[in-house]
Design a protein around this motif. Structure first.
Motif, PDB file in Angstrom:
ATOM      1  N   LEU A 174       0.863  -1.185   0.000  1.00 19.17           N
ATOM      2  CA  LEU A 174       0.000   0.000   0.000  1.00 19.17           C
ATOM      3  C   LEU A 174       0.897   1.231   0.000  1.00 19.17           C
ATOM      4  O   LEU A 174       1.883   1.288   0.723  1.00 19.17           O
ATOM      5  CB  LEU A 174      -0.897  -0.010   1.244  1.00 19.17           C
ATOM      6  CG  LEU A 174      -2.090   0.951   1.263  1.00 19.17           C
ATOM      7  CD1 LEU A 174      -3.043   0.653   0.107  1.00 19.17           C
ATOM      8  CD2 LEU A 174      -2.849   0.809   2.597  1.00 19.17           C
ATOM      9  N   SER A 216       0.632   4.185   4.712  1.00 19.72           N
ATOM     10  CA  SER A 216       0.108   3.499   5.889  1.00 19.72           C
ATOM     11  C   SER A 216      -0.458   4.487   6.900  1.00 19.72           C
ATOM     12  O   SER A 216      -1.118   4.091   7.861  1.00 19.72           O
ATOM     13  CB  SER A 216       1.217   2.668   6.570  1.00 19.72           C
ATOM     14  OG  SER A 216       2.287   3.507   6.974  1.00 19.72           O
ATOM     15  N   LEU A 229      -4.953   6.352  -2.506  1.00 21.19           N
ATOM     16  CA  LEU A 229      -4.037   5.271  -2.145  1.00 21.19           C
ATOM     17  C   LEU A 229      -3.866   4.335  -3.337  1.00 21.19           C
ATOM     18  O   LEU A 229      -4.813   4.104  -4.103  1.00 21.19           O
ATOM     19  CB  LEU A 229      -4.583   4.494  -0.942  1.00 21.19           C
ATOM     20  CG  LEU A 229      -4.700   5.279   0.380  1.00 21.19           C
ATOM     21  CD1 LEU A 229      -5.409   4.432   1.435  1.00 21.19           C
ATOM     22  CD2 LEU A 229      -3.304   5.685   0.867  1.00 21.19           C
ATOM     23  N   VAL A 254      -2.217   0.455  -4.542  1.00 18.16           N
ATOM     24  CA  VAL A 254      -1.658  -0.859  -4.187  1.00 18.16           C
ATOM     25  C   VAL A 254      -0.744  -1.302  -5.317  1.00 18.16           C
ATOM     26  O   VAL A 254      -1.144  -1.303  -6.488  1.00 18.16           O
ATOM     27  CB  VAL A 254      -2.786  -1.880  -3.961  1.00 18.16           C
ATOM     28  CG1 VAL A 254      -2.185  -3.267  -3.691  1.00 18.16           C
ATOM     29  CG2 VAL A 254      -3.665  -1.453  -2.780  1.00 18.16           C
ATOM     30  N   TRP A 270     -11.808  -1.952  -1.329  1.00 14.68           N
ATOM     31  CA  TRP A 270     -11.513  -0.879  -0.392  1.00 14.68           C
ATOM     32  C   TRP A 270     -12.647  -0.741   0.625  1.00 14.68           C
ATOM     33  O   TRP A 270     -13.817  -0.975   0.305  1.00 14.68           O
ATOM     34  CB  TRP A 270     -11.328   0.457  -1.119  1.00 14.68           C
ATOM     35  CG  TRP A 270     -10.181   0.468  -2.090  1.00 14.68           C
ATOM     36  CD1 TRP A 270     -10.207   0.157  -3.408  1.00 14.68           C
ATOM     37  CD2 TRP A 270      -8.837   0.785  -1.770  1.00 14.68           C
ATOM     38  NE1 TRP A 270      -8.965   0.265  -3.969  1.00 14.68           N
ATOM     39  CE2 TRP A 270      -8.082   0.665  -2.971  1.00 14.68           C
ATOM     40  CE3 TRP A 270      -8.159   1.164  -0.611  1.00 14.68           C
ATOM     41  CZ2 TRP A 270      -6.717   0.900  -3.039  1.00 14.68           C
ATOM     42  CZ3 TRP A 270      -6.796   1.418  -0.679  1.00 14.68           C
ATOM     43  CH2 TRP A 270      -6.100   1.285  -1.884  1.00 14.68           C
ATOM     44  N   GLY A 272      -9.565   3.861  -4.663  1.00 14.66           N
ATOM     45  CA  GLY A 272      -8.659   4.117  -3.549  1.00 14.66           C
ATOM     46  C   GLY A 272      -8.577   5.560  -3.128  1.00 14.66           C
ATOM     47  O   GLY A 272      -7.731   5.908  -2.289  1.00 14.66           O
ATOM     48  N   THR A 293      -8.878   0.213   4.565  1.00 16.03           N
ATOM     49  CA  THR A 293      -8.235  -1.065   4.262  1.00 16.03           C
ATOM     50  C   THR A 293      -8.375  -1.396   2.789  1.00 16.03           C
ATOM     51  O   THR A 293      -9.366  -1.042   2.142  1.00 16.03           O
ATOM     52  CB  THR A 293      -8.860  -2.185   5.094  1.00 16.03           C
ATOM     53  OG1 THR A 293     -10.267  -2.252   4.837  1.00 16.03           O
ATOM     54  CG2 THR A 293      -8.633  -1.945   6.580  1.00 16.03           C
ATOM     55  N   ALA A 294      -7.370  -2.132   2.297  1.00 14.49           N
ATOM     56  CA  ALA A 294      -7.376  -2.640   0.933  1.00 14.49           C
ATOM     57  C   ALA A 294      -7.168  -4.142   1.008  1.00 14.49           C
ATOM     58  O   ALA A 294      -6.143  -4.612   1.518  1.00 14.49           O
ATOM     59  CB  ALA A 294      -6.274  -1.978   0.109  1.00 14.49           C
ATOM     60  N   LEU A 302      -4.524  -4.877   3.711  1.00 18.39           N
ATOM     61  CA  LEU A 302      -3.550  -3.825   3.982  1.00 18.39           C
ATOM     62  C   LEU A 302      -4.275  -2.663   4.633  1.00 18.39           C
ATOM     63  O   LEU A 302      -5.375  -2.284   4.218  1.00 18.39           O
ATOM     64  CB  LEU A 302      -2.872  -3.378   2.687  1.00 18.39           C
ATOM     65  CG  LEU A 302      -2.244  -4.508   1.847  1.00 18.39           C
ATOM     66  CD1 LEU A 302      -1.694  -3.945   0.541  1.00 18.39           C
ATOM     67  CD2 LEU A 302      -1.139  -5.212   2.632  1.00 18.39           C
ATOM     68  N   CYS A 343      -4.389   1.428   6.312  1.00 20.12           N
ATOM     69  CA  CYS A 343      -3.808   2.766   6.339  1.00 20.12           C
ATOM     70  C   CYS A 343      -4.620   3.617   7.325  1.00 20.12           C
ATOM     71  O   CYS A 343      -5.857   3.601   7.311  1.00 20.12           O
ATOM     72  CB  CYS A 343      -3.846   3.398   4.948  1.00 20.12           C
ATOM     73  SG  CYS A 343      -3.256   5.125   4.916  1.00 20.12           S
TER      74      CYS A 343
END
Length: 346
Positions: free
Chosen positions: A276, A279, A292, A294, A303, A317, A330-331, A338, A340
């Motif tokens: 990602l 964070s 964001l 990835v 997402w 994102g 989150t992803a 992942l 952030c």
């Protein structure tokens, strides 16, 4: 007073001076009172009877006929009627003259209607074959036998009232310096005008579009490593600049040192090949956004935001600030999630 003597004796009337026979009781001309009439009809009748008896009939008084009483004759009645008719006719003539002087007009005589020969309809049946009616060339005129569709009601015209735009006296940018950690990252710079209800024409430009490009609405995208200056210009007000740093290798390897605004903390993630781009980062106003990214995988990413009332995240994102607070974005990709941290502070 009765007089006696022979019929040849004459006497002179002391009233009218006429000579008459003594056989008359009174003067036949004036009746001895200047009127020439008898006092009583019976007296006149007695006189004529007595005279006729003495003279064997004799002649009557001038006038030729006897009349009883003093009533009007037929001639006087007819004359009165004719006089009345003449008076009525004279009154009508006078009234007509007065109306003409006062502006009155006789009603205009109606003209007799002359029949129009072209309007006459022949009652003789035609022996010629009937031709079918051709459709009308005008679409507004229906042909015989054609169904007439109801016309649509007129569409009302809506007039939008003119709105007076407030000219800004100044403006600020949501960021004056920020860093991209991965190629393709996106951030939209938000503009705030002074006064708050003002609106101005703004233009954007990048000092080096090969490092970071900017669109017409202030969206900045990382292209390659380097540093550029993105400038916003408002006509009649001035311009503001923002420094954009693209801190990643030319091979677009993910940079794991996340930031909060332009300051971040490094959070390495070795649990998966997918990485990602951030964070932890901070958004400084409502509507502020950050995209964001990835990297390390070509799989679809899902997402999610832990609190959409603080910040939302789109399918690409892009994270957008909603209100003050902190949440996690989150992803999920290739079975790995992942995370952030998103801080909305202003």
């Amino acid at each position: 007073m009765a007089r006696r003597g022979t019929k040849n004796d004459l006497v002179k009337c002391e009233y009218c001076g006429e000579m008459y026979s003594v056989t008359y009781k009174h003067c036949p001309f004036c009746n001895e009172d200047g009127t020439g009439r008898w006092n009583e009809p019976e007296e006149q009748e007695d006189y004529y009877s007595e005279r006729d008896a003495r003279s064997g009939g004799g002649k009557r008084l001038a006038g030729g006929s006897r009349r009883r009483g003093n009533g009007p004759s037929a001639g006087s009645i007819i004359g009165g009627i004719l006089s009345l008719i003449l008076i009525i006719a004279a009154v009508c003539i006078v009234v007509s003259l007065v109306r003409s002087f006062l502006g009155g007009k006789d009603p205009k005589p109606k003209e007799s209607a002359v029949p129009d020969p072209s309007a006459a309809v022949s009652t003789i049946p035609s022996t010629a074959p009937t031709q079918p009616a051709l459709p009308s060339a005008d679409p507004a005129v229906p042909s015989p036998g054609q169904a007439v569709e109801p016309s649509a009601p007129p569409v009302p015209t809506v007039t939008t009232p003119a709105v007076d735009l407030v000219t800004p006296t100044g403006f600020t940018l949501s960021k004056s310096d920020f860093t991209f950690d991965h190629v393709g990252e996106v951030y939209k710079i938000k503009v705030t005008y002074t006064p708050a209800d003002a609106h101005g024409d703004i233009s954007w430009r990048s000092s080096n579009p090969n490092v970071a490009s900017v669109s017409w609405d202030g969206t900045v995208t990382a292209v390659s490593p380097g540093t550029v200056t993105v400038t916003a210009t408002v006509a009649g007000v001035g311009e503001k600049s923002c420094i954009v740093r693209c801190s990643f290798s030319s091979s677009s390897a993910p940079v794991s040192s996340g930031q909060s605004g332009s300051e971040g903390t490094q959070t390495p993630d070795t649990s998966s090949a997918a990485k990602l781009s951030r964070s932890d980062f901070t958004l400084s106003s409502v509507g502020d956004s950050w995209r964001l990214v990835v990297s390390g995988t070509s799989s679809a990413v899902t997402w999610a935001s832990s609190n959409s009332e603080v910040a939302t995240v789109g399918a690409d994102g892009t994270v957008t600030a909603v209100s003050k607070g902190t949440c996690n974005v989150t992803a999920t990709v290739d079975g790995v999630t992942l995370k952030c941290i998103v801080r909305c502070n202003w």
